[in-house]
Every structure is written in C-alpha cells, then in structure tokens.
Scaffold this motif. Structure first.
Motif, PDB file in Angstrom:
ATOM      1  N   UNK A 188      -4.623  -4.704 -21.005  1.00 40.71           N
ATOM      2  CA  UNK A 188      -3.910  -5.921 -21.389  1.00 40.71           C
ATOM      3  C   UNK A 188      -4.872  -7.012 -21.852  1.00 40.71           C
ATOM      4  N   UNK A 189      -6.145  -6.893 -21.444  1.00 42.44           N
ATOM      5  CA  UNK A 189      -7.138  -7.904 -21.821  1.00 42.44           C
ATOM      6  C   UNK A 189      -7.933  -7.522 -23.067  1.00 42.44           C
ATOM      7  N   UNK A 190      -7.685  -6.341 -23.618  1.00 37.00           N
ATOM      8  CA  UNK A 190      -8.483  -5.853 -24.733  1.00 37.00           C
ATOM      9  C   UNK A 190      -8.015  -6.346 -26.107  1.00 37.00           C
TER      10      UNK A 190
ATOM     11  N   UNK B 271     -17.120   0.378 -15.132  1.00 40.20           N
ATOM     12  CA  UNK B 271     -16.431   0.095 -16.399  1.00 40.20           C
ATOM     13  C   UNK B 271     -15.792  -1.291 -16.448  1.00 40.20           C
ATOM     14  N   UNK B 272     -15.204  -1.723 -15.341  1.00 42.97           N
ATOM     15  CA  UNK B 272     -14.540  -3.032 -15.335  1.00 42.97           C
ATOM     16  C   UNK B 272     -15.544  -4.165 -15.494  1.00 42.97           C
ATOM     17  N   UNK B 273     -16.709  -4.024 -14.892  1.00 46.48           N
ATOM     18  CA  UNK B 273     -17.735  -5.058 -15.045  1.00 46.48           C
ATOM     19  C   UNK B 273     -18.290  -5.079 -16.466  1.00 46.48           C
ATOM     20  N   UNK B 274     -18.488  -3.900 -17.035  1.00 44.77           N
ATOM     21  CA  UNK B 274     -18.979  -3.830 -18.418  1.00 44.77           C
ATOM     22  C   UNK B 274     -18.013  -4.530 -19.368  1.00 44.77           C
ATOM     23  N   UNK B 275     -16.736  -4.249 -19.213  1.00 41.50           N
ATOM     24  CA  UNK B 275     -15.724  -4.847 -20.090  1.00 41.50           C
ATOM     25  C   UNK B 275     -15.716  -6.364 -19.947  1.00 41.50           C
ATOM     26  N   UNK B 276     -15.806  -6.865 -18.725  1.00 40.21           N
ATOM     27  CA  UNK B 276     -15.812  -8.312 -18.497  1.00 40.21           C
ATOM     28  C   UNK B 276     -16.963  -9.006 -19.202  1.00 40.21           C
TER      29      UNK B 276
ATOM     30  N   UNK C 124     -17.524  -3.076 -24.332  1.00 40.05           N
ATOM     31  CA  UNK C 124     -16.057  -3.005 -24.297  1.00 40.05           C
ATOM     32  C   UNK C 124     -15.530  -1.720 -24.917  1.00 40.05           C
ATOM     33  N   UNK C 125     -15.945  -1.405 -26.139  1.00 38.60           N
ATOM     34  CA  UNK C 125     -15.323  -0.313 -26.874  1.00 38.60           C
ATOM     35  C   UNK C 125     -15.758   1.061 -26.382  1.00 38.60           C
ATOM     36  N   UNK C 126     -17.047   1.280 -26.201  1.00 39.86           N
ATOM     37  CA  UNK C 126     -17.509   2.582 -25.706  1.00 39.86           C
ATOM     38  C   UNK C 126     -16.984   2.814 -24.304  1.00 39.86           C
ATOM     39  N   UNK C 127     -17.052   1.789 -23.479  1.00 41.03           N
ATOM     40  CA  UNK C 127     -16.534   1.900 -22.111  1.00 41.03           C
ATOM     41  C   UNK C 127     -15.044   2.198 -22.126  1.00 41.03           C
ATOM     42  N   UNK C 128     -14.312   1.545 -23.026  1.00 41.68           N
ATOM     43  CA  UNK C 128     -12.875   1.765 -23.105  1.00 41.68           C
ATOM     44  C   UNK C 128     -12.507   3.176 -23.510  1.00 41.68           C
ATOM     45  N   UNK C 129     -13.270   3.767 -24.444  1.00 42.44           N
ATOM     46  CA  UNK C 129     -13.016   5.149 -24.849  1.00 42.44           C
ATOM     47  C   UNK C 129     -13.124   6.102 -23.667  1.00 42.44           C
ATOM     48  N   UNK C 130     -14.194   5.947 -22.904  1.00 44.62           N
ATOM     49  CA  UNK C 130     -14.395   6.813 -21.743  1.00 44.62           C
ATOM     50  C   UNK C 130     -13.357   6.519 -20.661  1.00 44.62           C
ATOM     51  N   UNK C 131     -13.088   5.254 -20.438  1.00 41.39           N
ATOM     52  CA  UNK C 131     -12.143   4.840 -19.400  1.00 41.39           C
ATOM     53  C   UNK C 131     -10.744   5.378 -19.700  1.00 41.39           C
TER      54      UNK C 131
ATOM     55  N   UNK D 217      -8.899 -15.303 -16.669  1.00 42.93           N
ATOM     56  CA  UNK D 217      -7.829 -14.532 -16.043  1.00 42.93           C
ATOM     57  C   UNK D 217      -8.322 -13.146 -15.622  1.00 42.93           C
ATOM     58  N   UNK D 218      -9.177 -12.548 -16.436  1.00 48.51           N
ATOM     59  CA  UNK D 218      -9.733 -11.227 -16.140  1.00 48.51           C
ATOM     60  C   UNK D 218     -10.553 -11.253 -14.850  1.00 48.51           C
ATOM     61  N   UNK D 219     -11.258 -12.337 -14.605  1.00 44.76           N
ATOM     62  CA  UNK D 219     -12.057 -12.454 -13.391  1.00 44.76           C
ATOM     63  C   UNK D 219     -11.203 -12.379 -12.129  1.00 44.76           C
ATOM     64  N   UNK D 220      -9.957 -12.816 -12.225  1.00 40.34           N
ATOM     65  CA  UNK D 220      -9.058 -12.780 -11.072  1.00 40.34           C
ATOM     66  C   UNK D 220      -8.390 -11.411 -10.916  1.00 40.34           C
TER      67      UNK D 220
END
Length: 483
Positions: free
Chosen positions: A265-267, A334-339, A384-391, A454-457
């Motif tokens: 939802x944050x992407x 993965x969540x930390x990388x995306x943030x 974000x993008x490479x991490x998202x593909x794997x995630x 918002x993502x931090x929460x």
C-alpha cells in the motif's frame, strides 16, 4: 525429506535472464524517447513556446497512462497463468502480441491513432508476461538452493538494467540521427530476440502447473469471511472465520497475502515519483547544460545514468552494505530496506525541485545536478524495487506466486495513474494547474514524506513468512517439455 544444500544455480536461469535483458531493451528503448517524441511529433510540432507547458503535460499524461496500463494488465496475465495456462505458455504466446505492438510504433509514427494502438498492444503484451517473469525466476529454486535466490534476483535486476543502459544510449541517438521509424523498430527486433531466447530454454524450466479455478482460493475465502462476520470469535482474525469451511493452511496463506498487501500500500507513491525520471525529468533535461566530459548528451540519454548506477549498486548492496549492517546487528530486513528507499526517493526529488527553481529563475544549471538526483533515486530503487520483487514471491503461497507478483506490478500502475491524473489536470487547467515549475516537484516531496511517516508506524506491526517449494516437489512439477 532432508535436502543437501547446493551452490549450483538452476540451468534455466541464463535463458530467463537473457530473455529479460532483451525484453527490457525493447521496452525502455521505446520508452526513452516516448515523451519527447509525443511533444515534437503530435502535441507541439511547431515548437510554439506558448504551447510547450501544455504539450509537455499532455505527453506526460499519455506516457504515464500507457505505463499504468502496462502494469495493470499483468494482473490479468497472472490469473491466466495461475488458473489456466501456466507461466511458460502465457509468456511465450503473448510475446508475439508484444512484437506486433512494436511494429505498429515503427510503421505508424506519423499517425497518432494507430501509434496509440501500438502502445495498447505493447501494454497487452507486457500484461501477459510481466507478472510471470519474476515469479518464474523463483519457481526454479527449492529449499536446497533457496539461499541463492537473493543473489539471482539481484542479477535478474542487473539484466534488466543492462538492457536498459544499452537501449537508452542507443535509441535516442538513432532517433536523432535516423528518425522515429528506426528508433521504434530496433526495440521491436530486440523483443523478437527476447521471445526466441525464452523459447530456447523451454526444456529446462520447472513449470508450476495452473491450479484451475477452485473455490479454495483468495477471492472465495475473502468473500466467505466478509459475509460471515457474525461468526467471528473473540481473538480470531476476520479470515479465521473461513477455517470452518476452507483448508486452514490455505487461509493462513491468504492472511500472508494481506500482510504483503499492507506493505504494498506504500509502494504506489514510490512509482508515482520514480517513473517521472523517464518523462518529467527527461523534459527537464532539455533545459539543462548537458555538456559533460567534452560531449553534449541528448536529453533522452541523461536517464542512462540510472541503470548504470544500478549496475554498480546492486553488487555493492548485496555483497557489502547489507552484510556490513547485518554484522553490526542491524538486520537489513525487507521492510527496513523499503522504508529507507522511500526516504531516499523523497531526497532525490528535493534535488530535482532545487534544479527546477534555478530554471524558473532563468538559470541554466549543469546536468551534473540531475545526475546526482539519479544517483540517489537509483539507491532508492535498489532498496524498494529489488526488495519488492523478492518479497512478492517469497511471502506468497505457491498457488499465488504470479498473482502476488501482479499485485506488486499493480502498485506501479496505481502510482502512474496518479501522476497521469495530476498532469491531465495541469494540461486542462484544473486543480493541479497551480503546480507550476518547482512547486510540482515539491508537491511530490511532501506527499512522499507523509507516506514515509505513516510507514514508520505500520511496518513494525507486520509479520513475515516465506513460502518455498521443496526439491522433490519441484521434480514432480517439472514437465517433459514438448512444444
């Protein structure tokens, strides 16, 4: 059954990566000149300064709507693959439509209606294969070599950007030297090569058979839970209601999908901003001093630094930065990388906004400043993008691998729809027409920061679970491949 860990990569991987490199050449080569071509050929061919702002907004609107369609249709392609045909057949046959679309662009470069049909065919082709390709990479792995998956997804993304580097250098030069027909025709030839490469590896792929339409799936389980809310017990989640009628493990898998969707939802805001480097940033480059190291770059060639930076950053992040932080006790989940990637995206737009302020004031800033913004954006893309593909692959149940990848691609579509609507409003004198000059880019900076906070929460409250197929299961799923 115990499995021996192996460091051997699946034999099918070179064909998948080679196919992806050629396909990405065709897509990014065409797209590298799309915005400037639309302005010059259709929206402001007389180069009237009074029409330039509106023409650029129309070109941006068309470009982002095309991208949004190309990334919406993968959801349809994923359903076709998961339910009916399997990934291999969908990728192969829809690639032919992709090639026809490129042919339309090359032949009808002076006819806006038929040129648009060509874009539509390319979007359909992309819809058939985009969600399947990244999931097809993951299908080739089992528990015995799953530790290699992150590395291969890195090299998979490397192949995407290798094709992109070559195309964004070559195609703008061809367009400037030989015209639009050749500039759009060469990507079509590369798309045909991509199809042939994929076909040549047909006997080596592990193919996950289509599951067919079953009631024990994401849609049926979700609706059953929704319409039986009155049966919810204390301490249960809403989806737990469905365990009374459906397989409990399947329900847990659906819960995992919703956890992934909470991250996704944050992407869209990331893609709403990232995709501007292939449209808005290119048009900004026409107003920069593009002399660099004794050469003058074409406006469309500046974007080449993005894949070049990515090619350099992927191994640096995989082999140095991530391990270094892990050793320090700061696990790069993965969540930390995306943030962190979301934050860097905002920073890249700060640089772009400052460049635009200089232009608005009558300046002629150096292209080096935009290259600096590309450097920051490239780091954000790795995160974000490479991490998202794997995630998207690892967090989805087996029967929904392609569908989950399609949902990931849908975030690209949603982001581009938003940017297209903003530009549509600007071109028609609507609400967003007040976003003139640098204010346009500052608007996106503020929007990203709101999402980041918002993502931090939300992100610390999300759980993770990986789904990888077993080695013996893979042997059963591998087909005797005859075409």
């Amino acid at each position: 059954m115990s499995e021996l860990v192996t460091n051997k990569f699946p034999k099918s991987i070179p064909f998948i990566i080679g196919n992806e490199a050629a396909e990405r050449f065709s897509f990014y080569g065409m797209r590298s000149i799309l915005a400037t071509f639309l302005v010059a050929q259709f929206f402001n061919p007389t180069l009237n300064p009074a029409l330039q702002t509106m023409a650029e907004a129309k070109a941006n609107e068309s470009t982002h709507f095309f991208v949004s369609l190309a990334y919406t249709l993968p959801f349809v392609g994923a359903i076709m693959a998961d339910w009916f045909f399997g990934k291999y057949k969908v990728i192969l046959y829809v690639s032919i439509i992709y090639c026809i679309g490129h042919l339309f662009l090359a032949v009808f470069d002076t006819n806006l209606q038929y040129f648009t049909y060509g874009l539509l065919l390319i979007a359909i082709g992309a819809g058939g294969i985009k969600s399947c390709v990244s999931a097809n990479v993951g299908d080739q792995f089992t528990r015995s070599n799953q530790h290699l998956m992150s590395t291969i997804y890195g090299w998979f993304y490397f192949s995407i950007n290798a094709g992109s580097v070559i195309s964004t250098i070559l195609i703008p030069w061809v367009y400037n030297k030989y015209g639009a027909s050749w500039a759009f025709g060469i990507p079509g030839i590369l798309m045909a090569i991509a199809t042939i490469i994929f076909f040549l590896g047909r006997k080596m792929y592990i193919r996950i058979p289509p599951s067919g339409i079953k009631r024990n799936n994401f849609i049926w389980i979700s609706f059953y839970a929704l319409f039986h809310l009155g049966k919810k017990k204390k301490g249960e989640s809403i989806l737990d209601i469905a365990k009374a009628k459906f397989d409990a493990e399947k329900v847990e898998g659906i819960k995992a999908v919703y956890r992934v969707m909470a991250v996704f939802a944050f992407i869209p805001i990331f893609w709403a901003m990232w995709d501007q480097n292939l449209s808005e940033w290119v048009l900004q480059a026409t107003k920069l001093d593009r002399h660099i190291l004794g050469f003058e770059l074409l406006p469309e060639q500046v974007q080449t630094v993005n894949p070049i930076f990515l090619l350099s950053m992927i191994p640096v992040f995989n082999y140095f930065i991530y391990p270094a932080f892990d050793k320090m006790g700061f696990k790069t989940t993965p969540l930390r990388r995306i943030g962190v990637g979301l934050l860097l995206t905002a920073l890249s737009f700060v640089v772009i906004a400052l460049i635009q302020q200089n232009i608005d004031a009558g300046g002629h800033p150096s292209v080096w400043w935009q290259i600096f913004a590309y450097f920051i954006l490239s780091a954000a893309e790795v995160l974000v993008s490479i991490t998202g593909l794997e995630y998207a692959y690892t967090q989805a149940p087996k029967s929904m691998k392609s569908t989950m990848s399609a949902i990931w691609l849908l975030t690209v579509a949603v982001g581009n729809i938003f940017t297209a609507l903003v530009n549509s409003s600007i071109s028609s004198g609507g609400f967003f027409s007040q976003l003139e000059g640098a204010l346009y880019f500052w608007f996106f900076v503020g929007l990203m920061m709101a999402f980041f906070i918002l993502y931090l929460f939300v992100s610390p409250r999300l759980k993770e679970r990986a789904y990888i197929i077993e080695a013996d299961e893979a042997e059963v799923l591998a087909e005797t491949n005859n075409l």
